[in-house]
Write an enzyme that holds these catalytic residues in place. Structure first.
Site, PDB file in Angstrom:
ATOM      1  N   ASP A 150       7.971  -2.081  -4.145  1.00  9.28           N
ATOM      2  CA  ASP A 150       8.193  -2.954  -5.302  1.00  9.28           C
ATOM      3  C   ASP A 150       7.793  -4.420  -5.158  1.00  9.28           C
ATOM      4  OD1 ASP A 150       9.631  -0.603  -5.362  1.00  9.28           O
ATOM      5  OD2 ASP A 150      11.383  -1.447  -6.330  1.00  9.28           O
ATOM      6  N   GLU A 203      18.153   1.000   5.350  1.00 11.37           N
ATOM      7  CA  GLU A 203      16.986   1.033   4.462  1.00 11.37           C
ATOM      8  C   GLU A 203      15.752   0.414   5.141  1.00 11.37           C
ATOM      9  OE1 GLU A 203      17.911  -1.000   0.843  1.00 11.37           O
ATOM     10  OE2 GLU A 203      16.180  -0.195  -0.249  1.00 11.37           O
TER      11      GLU A 203
HETATM   12  C1  GLC Z   1      13.619   0.584  -3.741  1.00 15.54           C
HETATM   13  C2  GLC Z   1      12.263   0.945  -3.124  1.00 15.54           C
HETATM   14  C3  GLC Z   1      11.756   2.219  -3.742  1.00 15.54           C
HETATM   15  C4  GLC Z   1      12.798   3.296  -3.598  1.00 15.54           C
HETATM   16  C5  GLC Z   1      14.134   2.850  -4.192  1.00 15.54           C
HETATM   17  C6  GLC Z   1      15.247   3.828  -3.914  1.00 15.54           C
HETATM   18  O1  GLC Z   1      13.481   0.251  -5.056  1.00 15.54           O
HETATM   19  O2  GLC Z   1      11.360  -0.096  -3.297  1.00 15.54           O
HETATM   20  O3  GLC Z   1      10.567   2.612  -3.121  1.00 15.54           O
HETATM   21  O4  GLC Z   1      12.367   4.451  -4.204  1.00 15.54           O
HETATM   22  O5  GLC Z   1      14.503   1.633  -3.607  1.00 15.54           O
HETATM   23  O6  GLC Z   1      15.398   4.038  -2.554  1.00 15.54           O
END
Ligand code: GLC
Length: 453
Positions: free
Chosen positions: A178, A420
């Protein structure tokens, strides 16, 4: 247990796998797994694909369910949405804001977003297929092939309007990375609402705090700024105002990029789609082949001779977005680049000024102005991008490096937990804890490589 079958003796590794399975259990919601119960309470497309890859090793049935629940949300035009919303009453607003019903292709029975995410579905389907005996594999492939094919057809029909062999993304959220520099640079340059520049910071912060949930779960300063978060939401609203119809959005698009990560994943996915088709005696339609046959050459057009790197491209200006990021390494995963190009990317991975930090591979090279060891997609190490690169390295025969990277990834997770993302200098964990794809891909890496921790 299954890992005994695979001949692992390492106790630590066994313990790590068991802990990872517990994380997935915790995030399991009956038919699917959410990325992380607090911060991400909905089903997310590529997250669930990674989860299915991990689960295929010890519970192929549940791995199948993970994929099926994604396909159940497929739009009738073929799109697989990036979010399938939790139906609990408290998430009413999350569901409401996308108003997916404005597009007639959206399903009635589920609330979804109106955009997609990197197409990891074919990989998930094949990883499940490979652990099944031939008859079971064929049955599995037959049950999903028409819907997977419809997804690939949608991608090229709606997102490759010039028939170049590359698909475009209409929002940074579609890229999965993102806030990666190419996305945020484009957002600032092309899609930045002028009025945001004249509002004072306290007011921006107030609006930002109102619309975002991430800051309630992770440290401030690690994610997009409040102004960027507002710009991202407004860009979503623009797409919504055009009924999630790609051609309408493109009539006057502000943000449209041919993302290098997305396209590398799609090229690999096409190869896997072909593998599925061959296994069940199906064929790939000519209209799809017309696009996919151009993909390898089109990917090569994203190579910049001056800097010896791959970049994403702005679809509107047709110019490369020369902001280095982990995306530049992802053509390794596509399998479509030459061995010589792969070797050039390996040099970058091994360069101490660039990607070779203590806990590789950072999402942005250390010598970029964007680099921060803790800011979301702008420096930290993520397990999913490591996994994609390891997979690519093996296919090009860089087995030693793949092994080294596997070991450092597993050690990082073992020492610091299923987070994460991680600081590439210290390994310190950041973002959401009990993060599903970190757990799932740890399982896959631990099973697939005979390395010790
Ligand atoms: C964040 C990441 C995306 C992922 C989401 C859920 O938005 O950038 O890639 O799918 O989190 O984990």
């Amino acid at each position: 247990m299954a890992f005994k079958r695979l001949g692992y003796s390492s106790n630590d590794k066994t313990k790590l796998i068991v802990k990872a399975q517990r994380v997935l259990e915790k995030n399991y919601q009956g038919s699917h797994t959410v990325p992380s119960a607090g911060l991400y309470p909905h089903q997310v497309l590529w997250d669930s694909c990674f989860v299915a890859i991990g689960k295929s090793h010890y519970d192929p049935q549940r791995a199948k369910h993970e994929v099926i629940s994604l396909l159940d949300a497929q739009w009738s035009n073929g799109m697989v949405p990036h979010i399938i919303f939790n139906s609990a009453t408290r998430f009413w607003w999350d569901r409401q804001i996308w108003r997916r019903w404005i597009n007639f292709s959206s399903p009635n029975h589920l609330a979804t977003s109106g955009i997609s995410q990197p197409p990891m579905l074919a990989e998930a389907i094949v990883r499940i297929g490979r652990v099944l005996p031939l008859a079971g594999r064929q049955e599995w492939y037959k049950s999903v092939f028409p819907r997977l094919l419809a997804y690939h057809l949608w991608l090229y029909r709606e997102r490759d309007p010039r028939g170049e062999g590359l698909v475009l993304q209409l929002h940074p959220w579609e890229t999965g990375l993102d806030t990666s520099p190419p996305c945020i640079a484009e957002l600032h340059a092309k899609s930045w609402p002028g009025w945001l520049n004249i509002l004072d910071i306290p007011l921006i912060d107030k609006i930002g705090e109102y619309i975002r949930v991430d800051n309630k779960f992770v440290a401030k300063g690690e994610r997009a700024s409040n102004a960027e978060a507002i710009a991202l939401h407004l860009l979503r609203n623009r797409i919504r105002h055009r009924n999630y119809d790609s051609s309408k959005v493109l009539e006057n698009a502000k943000f449209a990029i041919q993302d290098i990560t997305y396209n590398s994943i799609l090229i690999r996915a096409n190869t896997l789609l072909e593998e599925i088709a061959v296994t069940i005696n199906e064929s790939i339609p000519t209209q799809l082949k017309r696009h996919t046959s151009k993909a390898a050459r089109a990917l090569e057009s994203l190579w910049d001779k001056g800097t010896n790197s791959y970049y994403s491209r702005d679809f509107i200006s047709n110019k490369l977005i020369k902001e280095p990021s982990i995306g530049g390494l992802l053509p390794l995963y596509s399998g479509a680049i030459s061995k010589q190009r792969a070797a050039e990317l390996v040099k970058d991975i091994e360069d101490k000024d660039s990607f070779a930090l203590n806990y590789p591979i950072p999402s942005v090279p250390a010598n970029s102005d964007w680099f921060s060891p803790v800011r979301y997609w702008q420096g930290p190490t993520w397990v999913n991008t490591n996994w994609l690169i390891i997979d690519g390295l093996k296919r090009y025969g860089f087995n030693e490096l793949a092994k080294k990277l596997t070991t450092s990834t597993l050690q990082m997770v073992n020492q610091h937990g299923f987070y994460e993302y991680f600081d590439p200098y210290t390994g310190m964990p950041h973002g959401a804890d009990n993060f599903s794809w970190t757990a799932a891909l740890t399982i896959d890496l631990a099973y697939s490589h005979k390395t010790k921790l």
